[in-house]
Design a protein around this motif. Structure first.
Motif, PDB file in Angstrom:
ATOM      1  N   GLY A  73       0.851  -1.188   0.000  1.00  0.00           N
ATOM      2  CA  GLY A  73       0.000   0.000   0.000  1.00  0.00           C
ATOM      3  C   GLY A  73       0.878   1.226   0.000  1.00  0.00           C
ATOM      4  O   GLY A  73       2.083   1.150   0.248  1.00  0.00           O
ATOM      5  N   PHE A  74       0.282   2.375  -0.295  1.00  0.00           N
ATOM      6  CA  PHE A  74       1.053   3.614  -0.246  1.00  0.00           C
ATOM      7  C   PHE A  74       0.275   4.678   0.512  1.00  0.00           C
ATOM      8  O   PHE A  74      -0.947   4.609   0.647  1.00  0.00           O
ATOM      9  N   GLU A  75       1.015   5.647   1.014  1.00  0.00           N
ATOM     10  CA  GLU A  75       0.431   6.729   1.795  1.00  0.00           C
ATOM     11  C   GLU A  75       0.756   8.056   1.132  1.00  0.00           C
ATOM     12  O   GLU A  75       1.876   8.273   0.666  1.00  0.00           O
ATOM     13  N   LEU A  76      -0.226   8.934   1.043  1.00  0.00           N
ATOM     14  CA  LEU A  76      -0.025  10.298   0.569  1.00  0.00           C
ATOM     15  C   LEU A  76      -0.188  11.243   1.752  1.00  0.00           C
ATOM     16  O   LEU A  76      -1.138  11.110   2.537  1.00  0.00           O
ATOM     17  N   LEU A  77       0.726  12.218   1.869  1.00  0.00           N
ATOM     18  CA  LEU A  77       0.730  13.124   3.006  1.00  0.00           C
ATOM     19  C   LEU A  77       0.066  14.449   2.656  1.00  0.00           C
ATOM     20  O   LEU A  77       0.194  14.949   1.542  1.00  0.00           O
ATOM     21  N   ASN A  78      -0.645  15.003   3.625  1.00  0.00           N
ATOM     22  CA  ASN A  78      -1.256  16.341   3.505  1.00  0.00           C
ATOM     23  C   ASN A  78      -2.238  16.437   2.335  1.00  0.00           C
ATOM     24  O   ASN A  78      -2.203  17.385   1.542  1.00  0.00           O
ATOM     25  N   VAL A  79      -3.125  15.460   2.256  1.00  0.00           N
ATOM     26  CA  VAL A  79      -4.187  15.479   1.247  1.00  0.00           C
ATOM     27  C   VAL A  79      -5.304  16.404   1.732  1.00  0.00           C
ATOM     28  O   VAL A  79      -5.773  16.273   2.868  1.00  0.00           O
ATOM     29  N   THR A  80      -5.729  17.332   0.889  1.00  0.00           N
ATOM     30  CA  THR A  80      -6.829  18.231   1.247  1.00  0.00           C
ATOM     31  C   THR A  80      -8.156  17.550   0.969  1.00  0.00           C
ATOM     32  O   THR A  80      -8.394  17.046  -0.130  1.00  0.00           O
ATOM     33  N   ILE A  81      -9.033  17.506   1.970  1.00  0.00           N
ATOM     34  CA  ILE A  81     -10.379  16.977   1.786  1.00  0.00           C
ATOM     35  C   ILE A  81     -11.383  18.100   2.019  1.00  0.00           C
ATOM     36  O   ILE A  81     -11.075  19.109   2.646  1.00  0.00           O
ATOM     37  N   GLY A  82     -12.609  17.924   1.481  1.00  0.00           N
ATOM     38  CA  GLY A  82     -13.633  18.968   1.618  1.00  0.00           C
ATOM     39  C   GLY A  82     -13.227  20.250   0.931  1.00  0.00           C
ATOM     40  O   GLY A  82     -13.471  21.348   1.450  1.00  0.00           O
ATOM     41  N   ILE A  83     -12.619  20.144  -0.269  1.00  0.00           N
ATOM     42  CA  ILE A  83     -12.082  21.321  -0.953  1.00  0.00           C
ATOM     43  C   ILE A  83     -13.173  22.371  -1.158  1.00  0.00           C
ATOM     44  O   ILE A  83     -14.220  22.101  -1.735  1.00  0.00           O
ATOM     45  N   ASN A  84     -12.925  23.578  -0.631  1.00  0.00           N
ATOM     46  CA  ASN A  84     -13.829  24.735  -0.722  1.00  0.00           C
ATOM     47  C   ASN A  84     -15.118  24.571   0.071  1.00  0.00           C
ATOM     48  O   ASN A  84     -16.023  25.406  -0.043  1.00  0.00           O
ATOM     49  N   PHE A  85     -15.235  23.508   0.869  1.00  0.00           N
ATOM     50  CA  PHE A  85     -16.400  23.358   1.734  1.00  0.00           C
ATOM     51  C   PHE A  85     -16.035  23.816   3.142  1.00  0.00           C
ATOM     52  O   PHE A  85     -14.870  24.026   3.472  1.00  0.00           O
ATOM     53  N   ARG A  89      -9.948  20.473   5.256  1.00  0.00           N
ATOM     54  CA  ARG A  89      -8.800  20.201   6.126  1.00  0.00           C
ATOM     55  C   ARG A  89      -7.837  19.272   5.404  1.00  0.00           C
ATOM     56  O   ARG A  89      -8.144  18.756   4.333  1.00  0.00           O
ATOM     57  N   LYS A  90      -6.668  19.060   5.992  1.00  0.00           N
ATOM     58  CA  LYS A  90      -5.674  18.157   5.418  1.00  0.00           C
ATOM     59  C   LYS A  90      -5.543  16.914   6.284  1.00  0.00           C
ATOM     60  O   LYS A  90      -5.686  16.979   7.511  1.00  0.00           O
ATOM     61  N   GLU A  91      -5.237  15.788   5.631  1.00  0.00           N
ATOM     62  CA  GLU A  91      -4.975  14.567   6.373  1.00  0.00           C
ATOM     63  C   GLU A  91      -4.091  13.648   5.534  1.00  0.00           C
ATOM     64  O   GLU A  91      -4.018  13.786   4.304  1.00  0.00           O
ATOM     65  N   ASN A  92      -3.392  12.741   6.201  1.00  0.00           N
ATOM     66  CA  ASN A  92      -2.639  11.716   5.500  1.00  0.00           C
ATOM     67  C   ASN A  92      -3.585  10.568   5.151  1.00  0.00           C
ATOM     68  O   ASN A  92      -4.438  10.197   5.958  1.00  0.00           O
ATOM     69  N   GLN A  93      -3.442  10.026   3.953  1.00  0.00           N
ATOM     70  CA  GLN A  93      -4.354   8.980   3.500  1.00  0.00           C
ATOM     71  C   GLN A  93      -3.567   7.798   2.924  1.00  0.00           C
ATOM     72  O   GLN A  93      -2.530   7.977   2.300  1.00  0.00           O
ATOM     73  N   GLN A 198     -11.388   8.118   0.229  1.00  0.00           N
ATOM     74  CA  GLN A 198     -10.251   8.382   1.097  1.00  0.00           C
ATOM     75  C   GLN A 198      -9.431   7.108   1.316  1.00  0.00           C
ATOM     76  O   GLN A 198      -8.872   6.882   2.386  1.00  0.00           O
ATOM     77  N   GLY A 199      -9.361   6.284   0.267  1.00  0.00           N
ATOM     78  CA  GLY A 199      -8.555   5.081   0.307  1.00  0.00           C
ATOM     79  C   GLY A 199      -8.966   4.160   1.432  1.00  0.00           C
ATOM     80  O   GLY A 199     -10.146   3.994   1.721  1.00  0.00           O
ATOM     81  N   ILE A 200      -7.977   3.546   2.073  1.00  0.00           N
ATOM     82  CA  ILE A 200      -8.262   2.683   3.212  1.00  0.00           C
ATOM     83  C   ILE A 200      -8.084   3.443   4.517  1.00  0.00           C
ATOM     84  O   ILE A 200      -8.012   2.859   5.586  1.00  0.00           O
ATOM     85  N   THR A 201      -8.027   4.801   4.421  1.00  0.00           N
ATOM     86  CA  THR A 201      -7.896   5.642   5.607  1.00  0.00           C
ATOM     87  C   THR A 201      -9.115   5.475   6.507  1.00  0.00           C
ATOM     88  O   THR A 201      -8.999   5.366   7.726  1.00  0.00           O
ATOM     89  N   LYS A 202     -10.294   5.479   5.901  1.00  0.00           N
ATOM     90  CA  LYS A 202     -11.518   5.244   6.652  1.00  0.00           C
ATOM     91  C   LYS A 202     -11.706   3.737   6.792  1.00  0.00           C
ATOM     92  O   LYS A 202     -11.862   3.023   5.796  1.00  0.00           O
ATOM     93  N   ALA A 203     -11.655   3.260   8.024  1.00  0.00           N
ATOM     94  CA  ALA A 203     -11.687   1.818   8.259  1.00  0.00           C
ATOM     95  C   ALA A 203     -12.960   1.211   7.704  1.00  0.00           C
ATOM     96  O   ALA A 203     -14.068   1.693   7.958  1.00  0.00           O
TER      97      ALA A 203
END
Length: 446
Positions: A73-85, A89-93, A198-203
């Protein structure tokens, strides 16, 4: 019968993409193997890959494919979610599948390439809570799968035609809508603009996996074509027509649906009419999505969604200066002092489709619903189903405007909160789908 497709999801857009590879990945072009932490950086129109203390210029697209799809698996850092809503916020995914880096204008785009069913496992846990009822999760699996396949087909048709417009402007009027057609280098994005991924970030849970597996390959169809199965958080009691939100195409399965077993008593339901719309929006009609049941809401709403408790009926107050600033910054309109906001056209749910902004210097008409929502909020109004009252008027100029609104989102298709109530009330996933998508069939496509 179709083969399960691979899909391309645009995850993040930035001059720098930071990542971690958990497991061995292979570069698709050269066969080189990579593992560990690194980043792609766009500098002077060149892309540098820095990894394990070494930096090199690389050619795009750059695709890294896992040698073992099950364990890697791979992880991306500082992904922006809820863009313009309002919950941006940012989170790692974390993700399964391949990582592909492409360049779009002045930024890099990280694209996740994976099978459709693996994608759905995340979407169901990202759009909803993984603890939602089994029947709701099954219903959402079918509509999310349908929507995605319909969008891929639509994208192919647009590419063949070579032209597609989402904005019509004339003197004193702008009618604009927002869909996924601006994604030309991948199938869908990972945010609310398309559908949350959000990938496998959300269990995920056993219930989610069972819902996806038990409906594998099932889609909604109408006249043998895959349905463009839309959905929103809360319809506000009545669903809207597709053509009132996006392009002027009629989908018979996306029609007006009163979100209740029977129409609520005491309300007129011709919501294109100002009188009925005012009564409906300022009232408290008994519908599926009119719930304060925290247990049901926690099944539907993720943590940041729970920051929005007033989804069914809501109020917003804007001062004269605030409304002028918003019109200038969000939609590029300057009419002077805002004197009135006049609905010119409402949809079947009471959502405003065209709105006249009357100013001291000029007037301007805007549409469709999301352009209207953008005009009166730093992020978005919850919906365009609202009525407006003026604040105190001095020298002919209102000091502000009071918005009373209904629902959260565009309101087309399935109402997620209404469907959650239906699932908790014992309705099957087929009954939920039949309620929101009139005349559609459930068909196995792969």
């Amino acid at each position: 019968m179709l083969k399960q497709p691979k899909i391309r999801v645009g995850i993040m857009f930035s001059p720098i993409i930071e990542f971690k590879l958990h497991g061995v990945y292979q570069h698709s072009a050269s066969g080189r193997k990579f593992q560990g932490e690194g980043d792609f950086c766009l500098k002077n129109n060149k892309v540098e890959l820095s990894m394990n203390g070494e930096t090199e210029v690389c050619e795009l697209p750059f695709e890294l494919i896992p040698l073992d799809e099950q364990s890697a698996g791979f992880e991306l850092l500082n992904v922006t979610i809820g863009i313009n809503f309002h919950w941006e916020r940012k989170e790692n995914q974390s993700f399964k599948g391949a990582l592909k880096i492409i360049q779009e204008n002045e930024h890099l785009t990280a694209v996740n390439v994976l099978s459709l069913e693996d994608y759905l496992l995340s979407v169901i846990s990202s759009e909803m809570s993984a603890t939602s009822s089994a029947e709701l999760l099954k219903a959402h699996s079918v509509i999310s799968r349908s929507w995605l396949l319909a969008q891929i087909e639509k994208g192919e048709q647009i590419n063949k035609s070579g032209s597609y417009s989402t904005c019509f402007e004339s003197e004193g009027e702008r009618v604009k809508w927002y869909d996924r057609e601006d994604h030309t280098n991948f199938d869908v994005c990972a945010d609310d603009h398309c559908q949350r991924y959000q990938g496998i970030t959300k269990a995920s849970t056993g219930t989610v996996k069972s819902a996806v597996e038990s409906t594998s390959g099932l889609v909604l169809t109408y006249n043998n074509a895959i349905c463009d199965a839309r959905y929103s958080k809360c319809c506000g009691g009545v669903s809207e027509l597709f053509e009132n939100v996006w392009e002027s195409v009629t989908h018979p399965y996306l029609t007006k649906v009163v979100d209740a077993p029977q129409p609520p008593e005491g309300y007129g339901l011709e919501l294109q009419n100002e009188q009925d719309a005012h009564q409906w929006i300022t009232g408290n009609p008994d519908t599926f999505c009119n719930t304060t049941d925290s247990e049901i809401l926690s099944q539907v709403l993720n943590d940041y969604d729970m920051e929005t408790p007033d989804f069914y009926r809501w109020k917003v107050v804007l001062s004269q200066s605030e409304i002028q600033d918003l019109l200038k910054s969000k939609v590029g309109i300057d009419v002077g002092n805002v004197l009135d906001l006049v609905p010119l056209e409402r949809g079947v749910s009471g959502r405003i489709i065209r709105l006249r902004i009357v100013g001291s210097n000029s007037s301007f008409v805007i549409g469709k619903e999301l352009e209207i929502r953008k005009a009166f909020s730093a992020s978005h109004l919850y919906s365009s189903a609202f009525v407006v009252e003026k604040g105190e008027v001095k020298n002919g100029i209102p000091e502000g405007f009071h918005f009373t609104g209904a629902g959260w989102g565009h309101g087309v298709g399935l109402c997620q909160i209404g469907a959650a109530v239906m699932g908790a009330s014992g309705y099957s996933y087929k009954e939920i789908l039949n309620h929101y998508f009139k005349g559609a069939d459930i068909t196995k496509r792969y």
